[in-house]
Design a protein around this motif. Structure first.
Motif, mmCIF file in Angstrom:
data_model
loop_
_atom_site.group_PDB
_atom_site.id
_atom_site.type_symbol
_atom_site.label_atom_id
_atom_site.label_comp_id
_atom_site.label_asym_id
_atom_site.label_seq_id
_atom_site.Cartn_x
_atom_site.Cartn_y
_atom_site.Cartn_z
ATOM 1 N N GLY A 1 0.819 -1.199 0.000
ATOM 2 C CA GLY A 1 0.000 0.000 0.000
ATOM 3 C C GLY A 1 0.855 1.252 0.000
ATOM 4 O O GLY A 1 1.991 1.247 0.476
ATOM 5 N N ASN B 1 -0.006 5.709 0.263
ATOM 6 C CA ASN B 1 -0.937 6.840 0.200
ATOM 7 C C ASN B 1 -0.240 8.181 0.387
ATOM 8 O O ASN B 1 -0.859 9.175 0.751
ATOM 9 C CB ASN B 1 -2.102 6.676 1.185
ATOM 10 N N ARG C 1 2.241 7.395 -5.506
ATOM 11 C CA ARG C 1 1.818 6.067 -5.056
ATOM 12 C C ARG C 1 2.148 4.974 -6.067
ATOM 13 O O ARG C 1 2.655 3.907 -5.696
ATOM 14 C CB ARG C 1 0.314 6.061 -4.760
ATOM 15 N N PRO D 1 -8.905 5.283 3.051
ATOM 16 C CA PRO D 1 -8.099 4.880 4.203
ATOM 17 C C PRO D 1 -8.956 4.234 5.294
ATOM 18 O O PRO D 1 -10.094 4.633 5.526
ATOM 19 C CB PRO D 1 -7.491 6.180 4.710
ATOM 20 N N TYR E 1 -5.366 5.269 -0.572
ATOM 21 C CA TYR E 1 -4.282 4.329 -0.835
ATOM 22 C C TYR E 1 -4.379 3.744 -2.222
ATOM 23 O O TYR E 1 -5.466 3.616 -2.782
ATOM 24 C CB TYR E 1 -4.359 3.135 0.140
ATOM 25 N N ASN F 1 -3.452 -0.024 -3.419
ATOM 26 C CA ASN F 1 -3.167 -1.314 -2.810
ATOM 27 C C ASN F 1 -3.050 -2.398 -3.863
ATOM 28 O O ASN F 1 -3.667 -2.311 -4.926
ATOM 29 C CB ASN F 1 -4.283 -1.725 -1.830
#
Length: 169
Positions: A16, A18, A22, A50, A60, A62
């Motif tokens: 992940g 954030n 990213r 989040p 985020y 992911n």
């Protein structure tokens, strides 16, 4: 307790980011993992609201990554922490604070362990859509050690929560 395997183990990571770029951060994390483990499998990327983070934390990106290794679990954990640090993560003591890179070991073969530094499988993986959805991309029939349901079944049983949406490149 040492978690030294006697044979190659299937390891699932959750990645992940954030904070900062990213996408570039997750690409770099995958590059680091590939340099160490060789071949890896990567899920779809997801953008996630989040969870358990301070108010106003950014969304985020992911993903889940699968590798095979005979490296002991504690060494895998140390590697994850080094990669996070290399990619700019700082630990300020605030739970859920924004971070450039977060790499969690979701599972390590069939290992079930709880030590002061390592808990496997990840203690909250079965509760988090941002883990289960990309894990299902890799293997919807995967079962976390100690659980009877597959990742797909766990995902189907999750209550509605923060948005987890496919991230288009």
């Amino acid at each position: 307790m040492s978690c030294t395997p006697t044979e190659t183990q299937r390891v699932i990571f959750s990645l992940g980011s954030n904070e900062g770029d990213r996408l570039a951060t997750l690409e770099s994390a995958c590059d680091y993992l590939a340099d160490v483990f060789g071949a890896l499998r990567l899920s779809q990327l997801y953008e996630t609201e989040p969870v358990g983070c301070p108010e106003g934390s950014p969304a985020y990106l992911n993903a889940c990554v699968e590798v095979n290794t005979d490296m002991p679990a504690e060494e895998v954990l140390q590697l994850c922490m080094r990669i996070e640090q290399e990619l700019g993560r700082t630990r300020n003591g605030v739970y859920g604070a924004p971070r450039t890179c977060d790499i969690d070991i979701i599972s390590y073969g069939d290992l079930q362990v709880s030590t002061p530094i390592l808990t496997l499988p990840h203690p909250r993986a079965h509760e988090r859509e941002f883990v289960l959805r990309p894990l299902c991309d890799l293997d919807p029939q995967f079962k976390l050690p100690g659980f009877n349901l597959t990742a797909g079944e766990m995902l189907a049983h999750l209550p509605a929560g923060p948005a987890v949406q496919a991230f288009d490149l």
